[in-house]
Structures are given as structure tokens and as C-alpha cells.
Design a protein around this motif. Sequence first.
Motif, PDB file in Angstrom:
ATOM      1  N   ILE A 381       0.836  -1.204   0.000  1.00 47.24           N
ATOM      2  CA  ILE A 381       0.000   0.000   0.000  1.00 47.24           C
ATOM      3  C   ILE A 381       0.866   1.247   0.000  1.00 47.24           C
ATOM      4  O   ILE A 381       0.601   2.220  -0.723  1.00 47.24           O
ATOM      5  N   LEU A 382       1.929   1.237   0.802  1.00 43.38           N
ATOM      6  CA  LEU A 382       2.799   2.408   0.928  1.00 43.38           C
ATOM      7  C   LEU A 382       3.560   2.667  -0.362  1.00 43.38           C
ATOM      8  O   LEU A 382       3.772   3.828  -0.751  1.00 43.38           O
ATOM      9  N   LEU A 383       3.989   1.621  -1.048  1.00 49.16           N
ATOM     10  CA  LEU A 383       4.682   1.800  -2.326  1.00 49.16           C
ATOM     11  C   LEU A 383       3.753   2.430  -3.366  1.00 49.16           C
ATOM     12  O   LEU A 383       4.153   3.334  -4.121  1.00 49.16           O
ATOM     13  N   LYS A 384       2.512   1.969  -3.410  1.00 48.61           N
ATOM     14  CA  LYS A 384       1.541   2.544  -4.352  1.00 48.61           C
ATOM     15  C   LYS A 384       1.279   4.014  -4.029  1.00 48.61           C
ATOM     16  O   LYS A 384       1.176   4.853  -4.927  1.00 48.61           O
ATOM     17  N   GLU A 385       1.183   4.329  -2.714  1.00 43.35           N
ATOM     18  CA  GLU A 385       0.940   5.714  -2.300  1.00 43.35           C
ATOM     19  C   GLU A 385       2.124   6.595  -2.675  1.00 43.35           C
ATOM     20  O   GLU A 385       1.955   7.737  -3.121  1.00 43.35           O
ATOM     21  N   ALA A 386       3.331   6.067  -2.496  1.00 44.09           N
ATOM     22  CA  ALA A 386       4.521   6.837  -2.838  1.00 44.09           C
ATOM     23  C   ALA A 386       4.610   7.073  -4.334  1.00 44.09           C
ATOM     24  O   ALA A 386       5.004   8.160  -4.784  1.00 44.09           O
ATOM     25  N   GLU A 387       4.242   6.062  -5.126  1.00 47.08           N
ATOM     26  CA  GLU A 387       4.302   6.193  -6.582  1.00 47.08           C
ATOM     27  C   GLU A 387       3.390   7.305  -7.096  1.00 47.08           C
ATOM     28  O   GLU A 387       3.675   7.932  -8.130  1.00 47.08           O
ATOM     29  N   LYS A 388       2.286   7.557  -6.365  1.00 52.05           N
ATOM     30  CA  LYS A 388       1.374   8.634  -6.762  1.00 52.05           C
ATOM     31  C   LYS A 388       2.078   9.986  -6.769  1.00 52.05           C
ATOM     32  O   LYS A 388       1.744  10.867  -7.549  1.00 52.05           O
ATOM     33  N   CYS A 389       3.046  10.119  -5.877  1.00 55.83           N
ATOM     34  CA  CYS A 389       3.776  11.392  -5.777  1.00 55.83           C
ATOM     35  C   CYS A 389       4.709  11.620  -6.943  1.00 55.83           C
ATOM     36  O   CYS A 389       5.175  12.742  -7.188  1.00 55.83           O
ATOM     37  N   LEU A 390       5.034  10.557  -7.699  1.00 57.67           N
ATOM     38  CA  LEU A 390       5.899  10.683  -8.864  1.00 57.67           C
ATOM     39  C   LEU A 390       5.133  11.081 -10.102  1.00 57.67           C
ATOM     40  O   LEU A 390       5.715  11.527 -11.108  1.00 57.67           O
ATOM     41  N   GLN A 391       3.832  10.901 -10.043  1.00 61.41           N
ATOM     42  CA  GLN A 391       3.025  11.153 -11.241  1.00 61.41           C
ATOM     43  C   GLN A 391       2.779  12.650 -11.448  1.00 61.41           C
ATOM     44  O   GLN A 391       2.760  13.427 -10.523  1.00 61.41           O
TER      45      GLN A 391
END
Length: 391
Positions: A381-391
Amino acid sequence: MKVTDDVLYILKKLEEAGFEGYIVGGCVRDYLMGHTPHDYDITTNALPEDVKGIFSHTADTGLKHGTVTVIYKGTNYEITTYRIDGEYKDSRHPEDVTFTDDITKDLSRRDFTMNAIAYSPGKGYADPFFGRDDIKNKIIKGVREPNRRFREDALRMLRALRFSAQLGFEIEEKTFEAVINNRELIKNVSMERITTEFLRLITSEHREKILLIRKTGLFDGCVPAVSAALNKRGDEIAEILKKTKPAEDTALAVVLAYEDNPEIILKSLKLPNCTIKSALCLINHYDFKIDGNKYALRRLLSEMGRDRLLKLFDIKKAKGEKGIDTAEEFIKGEEEITIKSLDINGREIAALGFKGEEIGKTINGLLNFVLLNPENNRKDILLKEAEKCLQ
């Protein structure tokens, strides 16, 4: 009076060698008050070299002042020769001491009558200044001339206040006046010694007696910030201290909550860094509004840690703030969530493509994300949340 077998052995050895031996001071006072003594000080008319000859294991811990430490069954026992103190020039140490064989002369140099009682299993009590009566009447009284006792060791003035808070005793009128008359001498005492007694006072059973510092003006010249706080809000401080659990950081926060530059004040008291840090944390949150918001409570738990947060709740209940019991009950069932407890670390964030300050900002964002919903503390879940910040 009941004495341990080991102490009885030491006293018996002194007597078998032709000398007197008494236990003296706080251990006798504590016993007379119904408490079990934690350690025993022994006094004798034997000279230090005599004591060293009687016992096989000794250490020279204070020969100049007549003290030899006897090591018996792994425990240290200080044995001091009866003495008469010479002139005090520094309000701390006598310039010289003279040994005597008179127990009364030795007891006459001690601070308070309740501490000037000696006991021998064979001879009974030596109590020339009626300390047992003063204990019974709950009175703190300087031995003979309190002004002289305080000029000998200025810390005794603060000890009088501390004993009053610790034991719930009243300070006898002449002794109280002597504190006021000699209060300037407290400047001659090291801050470390002052702080030790002050902390014991504000964490004692009757810690509301901190007001004695205001009444005597004892801190006006050595810890003016505490005097200022007591002059402005002493009654409030005493009332809150009385209602909180005894803890050094809690008490310091209550006293210094509204003083300017509390960090400088705490450092001036020569306190350990951990105590300063904890007290400052409580001061910074002293007026923080506690409500039922679960996220806010988890955030507070994360920032302060469980121990400090419970101390903050303790202060707020003592101040009469509402809703603290509910917040406290919630916190008891919550995990302490911090960056270290996240199911992801900085290397894994960097592997996603974050660099420099972005890594720290992202981790803090993820901490906030988990504080909102602790069930989110899963790596996927945390990896997916962090990836949102790269978009």
C-alpha cells in the motif's frame, strides 16, 4: 529498634574492640517514622586507623573527615569517628575537624534534631536534642542554633524545605526565620546540589510545599526563574503539582510552563539532556487542546511518545481540562506509529526514483497517511501511495 544482622555484626566488632558504635541520622529517623531504612550510617569513638585495624576489608573514602568505608558481604558501610567541625568559610566544608569521644558533641554538629539521633543496641538512644519528640510532633528544627547550622552548610536551608515536602513536617519558627536570614548564602552552593534537592522537593509526597521557596525567597538569587514563576502563579503551580503523579519532567513543566526561554532555564539547572528534552516537550504541549479526533491523537502519540503523552494527560487532568480520560483510553489501545515503524524505508523510496529532500518529504507524507488509517501500514500500500507522488 530493629537493626540488620550485618549492622549488628559491625557494631559488635567495634564494641568487642573496646569502642562505642551507633547507627545515626536518616536511618534512625526513618525507623522512628515507621519506614524501613535503606542504608545505615555508623558513628564511633574509634579513630579511622582503629576501624581499619578492626575490619579486614576497608576503603579510605574520607579519612580527612574521619570516614572509613567497611566492606562487609559485598555492601559498603560508612563508619565515621565522632568529630567536632572547625570553621566553615565556604558554607560547605569545615576547614578542619577534631575527633572527640563524646557522642553528644558529634550530634551537635548535625543539621536538624530529627537527624541528630543515634542508636546502639546496647546503650539505646542518644537523643540530646529531643529529636524523637520533634519527629512525633512533625517538626523540623535546627540543632541548637539554626543560623549557625545554615552558615556551616547553606544547602541545609533547601534541605529543610525538601524534608518538609518529603515528610509533611512543619518547619519550626526559629529555623524558618534562619532560612530567610541566611538565604543569600545559597549562592555559595553548586547548582548541581541545589538541583538535586529541588527535584526531590517537587517530586515529594507533599510537593505543594514548593510554596515554601516563595515564602522564604530562597531562590531569588540563585534560580530567579523559579522564583519568578512562583511569584506569578505559585498557588496554581502548587495545586497542579499536588494533583499530578510525581515525575521530574512533569513537575519542571508545571513550574516553567509560561516562563520565557525554558530551555535556557533548564540548562542552567545542570539537568541531564534527557530530562531537559522531556520537560520541554511537555511545556511545548502544555496548552495543546486535546479533543477526540483519532488522527490528532495518533499524531500526538507519534510526536511525543507514549510515556510523555500520558504525562501530558496527567497535567491536563490536574488543570481540570475535560475529555482527557476518553483520549487516554483511546491511546492505551493504539500502536505508537513513527517513521521507524513504517513498513517501508528510505532505500525503498529512493529505488522508486526519489532523490535528496524528496525522500524525507515522501516518508513524512507516508507517516501521515498511516496515522490517518493504521491499516495502511503495509509495504504494498505504501509503495503505491509513494508512486502517486511521482506522477
